[in-house]
Every structure is written in structure tokens, then in C-alpha cells.
Design a protein around this motif. Structure first.
Motif, PDB file in Angstrom:
ATOM      1  N   SER A 139      55.038 -30.344   8.407  1.00 52.41           N
ATOM      2  CA  SER A 139      54.138 -31.432   8.083  1.00 52.41           C
ATOM      3  C   SER A 139      52.710 -30.959   8.272  1.00 52.41           C
ATOM      4  CB  SER A 139      54.410 -32.601   9.015  1.00 52.41           C
ATOM      5  OG  SER A 139      54.508 -33.764   8.271  1.00 52.41           O
ATOM      6  N   THR A 188      59.115 -34.985   4.003  1.00 52.84           N
ATOM      7  CA  THR A 188      58.798 -33.599   4.369  1.00 52.84           C
ATOM      8  C   THR A 188      60.044 -32.721   4.267  1.00 52.84           C
ATOM      9  OG1 THR A 188      57.053 -34.374   5.847  1.00 52.84           O
ATOM     10  CG2 THR A 188      57.804 -32.125   6.185  1.00 52.84           C
ATOM     11  N   GLU A 235      53.021 -36.743  -0.157  1.00 53.85           N
ATOM     12  CA  GLU A 235      53.554 -37.823   0.680  1.00 53.85           C
ATOM     13  C   GLU A 235      52.490 -38.914   0.786  1.00 53.85           C
ATOM     14  OE1 GLU A 235      55.636 -36.753   4.351  1.00 53.85           O
ATOM     15  OE2 GLU A 235      55.519 -34.658   3.740  1.00 53.85           O
ATOM     16  N   ASP A 284      49.818 -34.572   2.435  1.00 53.93           N
ATOM     17  CA  ASP A 284      50.307 -35.717   3.212  1.00 53.93           C
ATOM     18  C   ASP A 284      49.104 -36.600   3.490  1.00 53.93           C
ATOM     19  OD1 ASP A 284      51.243 -37.562   5.012  1.00 53.93           O
ATOM     20  OD2 ASP A 284      52.458 -36.112   6.126  1.00 53.93           O
TER      21      ASP A 284
HETATM   22 MG   LIG Z   1      56.432 -36.284   6.365  1.00 52.76          MG
END
Ligand SMILES: [Mg+2]
Ligand SMILES: Nc1ncnc2c1ncn2[C@@H]1O[C@H](COP(=O)(O)OP(=O)(O)OP(=O)(O)O)[C@@H](O)[C@H]1O
Length: 158
Positions: free
Chosen positions: A63, A46, A111, A83
Motif C-alpha cells: 500500500s 491492494t 484505489e 491510493d
Molecule cells: Mg488498499
């Protein structure tokens, strides 16, 4: 630092160095670039996104805690930040159209890309972050059609 065609290993002594790598990627990557961010919890994924978003003048990254994707549209190029950590079971995303999040006009960073079923596009950059003492190490690999386009020396230069 080691650097050869399409691959680069960097030492990132602190979080600002991780952000600076994100900023150099933002400057080197054409619209449509997909960047997969690998590495364990707390590796700095992040933080690297923060560097990308800040460098493009698109605001402040955080995030995406309750959503899997966040868009930053205000800068010189839009950024899509996914993410997938909370997608424990790949079946959860079977009917989620991840392709819809891949921006043709900007940079997409993901991510925990292995949480998604199926294959990511072959033309992509992978950044593998690992813990290295108090700092981090980054392995950057540029794949496919992006390799002749993204100048690895520009990504490497600090
Ligand atoms: Mg992260
Ligand atoms: N190069 C670095 N050296 C030392 N600390 C760093 C470095 N890069 C990032 N950090 C710090 O590591 C911590 C975790 O960073 P970050 O949240 O970016 O990790 P992450 O990989 O996104 O983790 P998660 O998998 O939980 O999402 C933060 O406190 C951040 O400031």
C-alpha cells in the motif's frame, strides 16, 4: 460466476483468488489500461494490485502509505498504483495533476477513485469488490473502447 459482454461477477473465496484475478487482468489488458478499484476498507483492492504487479514480474506491491502513487517499472509492463484514500477533500487534489500518473505504456490502478475531483477517462475497467462472508465478490465492468479489446472470458477463466 456470471459473465456477459463486458461484465463479470466472480466469487473470490480467499486472497489468492483476488491475486489471481489481478494476474488475469494483467494478461488481458493492453498498455494504457486504467483500472478503478472500488469497495470498502479491506475489500481486497491492494491485494488485486499485488496480483497485477507479481504477474508482470514487476516486484511486490504494498500500500502506498505515505505517498499517493507508487510505480513498478521492472516488469514486462510498468504499473502505476494510486491510493487516494487520504485525500479527504477533493480540493486537495485540484492542483495535483492525476493525469500525469495515467501510464500510456502500462497499467494504472486506482484505489478510492471517487476521492479525485473531475472525471476519469471513459475507457477504463472498474472492479467493485465487496465482502462476501469470509471471502469477497468482484464485479468487473469494461467500459468504452476497451470493451472490444479485453477478452472478458480470459478475465473470467480461473
Ligand atoms: Mg488498499
Ligand atoms: N478474496 C478474499 N477473501 C478473503 N480475504 C481477502 C480476499 N482478498 C483479500 N483479502 C484480505 O483482505 C485484507 C484486506 O485486503 P487489502 O489490503 O487488499 O484491502 P483494500 O481494499 O486495499 O483496503 P484499503 O481500503 O484499506 O486499502 C487482507 O488481509 C487480504 O489478504
Amino acid at each position: 460466476m456470471e459473465c456477459d459482454l463486458g461484465h463479470l461477477t466472480l466469487s473470490l473465496p480467499d486472497a489468492d483468488a483476488t491475486r489471481a484475478l489481478g494476474a488475469r487482468l494483467a494478461a488481458a489488458c493492453p498498455p494504457g489500461t486504467l483500472i478503478l478499484l472500488r469497495g470498502p476498507l479491506g475489500a481486497g483492492k491492494t491485494t488485486l494490485v499485488e496480483g497485477v504487479v507479481h504477474a508482470l514480474g514487476a516486484g511486490h506491491a504494498a500500500s502506498p502509505t505515505f505517498v499517493i502513487a507508487r510505480e513498478y517499472a521492472g516488469g514486462s509492463m510498468p504499473v502505476s498504483h494510486l491510493d487516494l484514500y487520504r485525500l479527504e477533500d477533493p480540493r486537495e487534489v485540484e492542483d495535483l495533476d492525476l493525469g500525469a500518473y495515467l501510464r500510456a505504456d502500462g497499467i494504472t490502478l486506482v484505489e478510492w477513485p471517487d476521492r479525485a475531483p473531475g472525471e476519469w477517462p471513459a475507457d477504463r475497467i472498474e472492479v467493485e469488490l465487496s465482502i462476501d462472508g469470509h471471502g469477497r465478490k468482484a464485479d468487473v465492468t469494461i467500459f468504452g473502447a476497451l470493451a472490444p479489446i479485453v477478452a472478458i472470458d480470459h478475465v473470467a477463466a480461473s
